[in-house]
Design a protein around this motif. Sequence first.
Motif, PDB file in Angstrom:
ATOM      1  N   GLU A  58       0.827  -1.208   0.000  1.00  9.95           N
ATOM      2  CA  GLU A  58       0.000   0.000   0.000  1.00  9.95           C
ATOM      3  C   GLU A  58       0.862   1.259   0.000  1.00  9.95           C
ATOM      4  N   ASN A  59       1.971   1.245   0.748  1.00 11.79           N
ATOM      5  CA  ASN A  59       2.876   2.389   0.770  1.00 11.79           C
ATOM      6  C   ASN A  59       3.560   2.587  -0.584  1.00 11.79           C
TER       7      ASN A  59
ATOM      8  N   LYS B 174       1.160   4.326  -2.779  1.00 11.04           N
ATOM      9  CA  LYS B 174       0.923   5.698  -2.320  1.00 11.04           C
ATOM     10  C   LYS B 174       2.088   6.631  -2.651  1.00 11.04           C
TER      11      LYS B 174
END
Length: 97
Positions: A55-56, A59
């Motif tokens: 997810e990072n 992002k």
Amino acid sequence: MNTVALIGRLTKDVDLRYTPQEMAVAKFSLAIDDGYGEKKKTNFIPVIVFGKQAENCEKYLAKGKMVGVKGKIQTGSYEKDGKKVYTTDVIADQVYF
């Protein structure tokens, strides 16, 4: 020992998906130069990342960004149109932005 460390640039934006168990899976490809001058060659290495780190990656990473990856190499195969296709991916344990 199955360990790999790579530094390269993202060839496109990170592709983030979720498994039915809601585990995040990010896929991206690194362009890594080998050699220099007329002998320069670029390798394109597929990378897979799981969980919160995936997810990072989605992002904070974007096409063209320099990224470091530590992980392991995983090979596999599947059938497509009656032919066997072999795959090689890096399963990242750590991604450095």
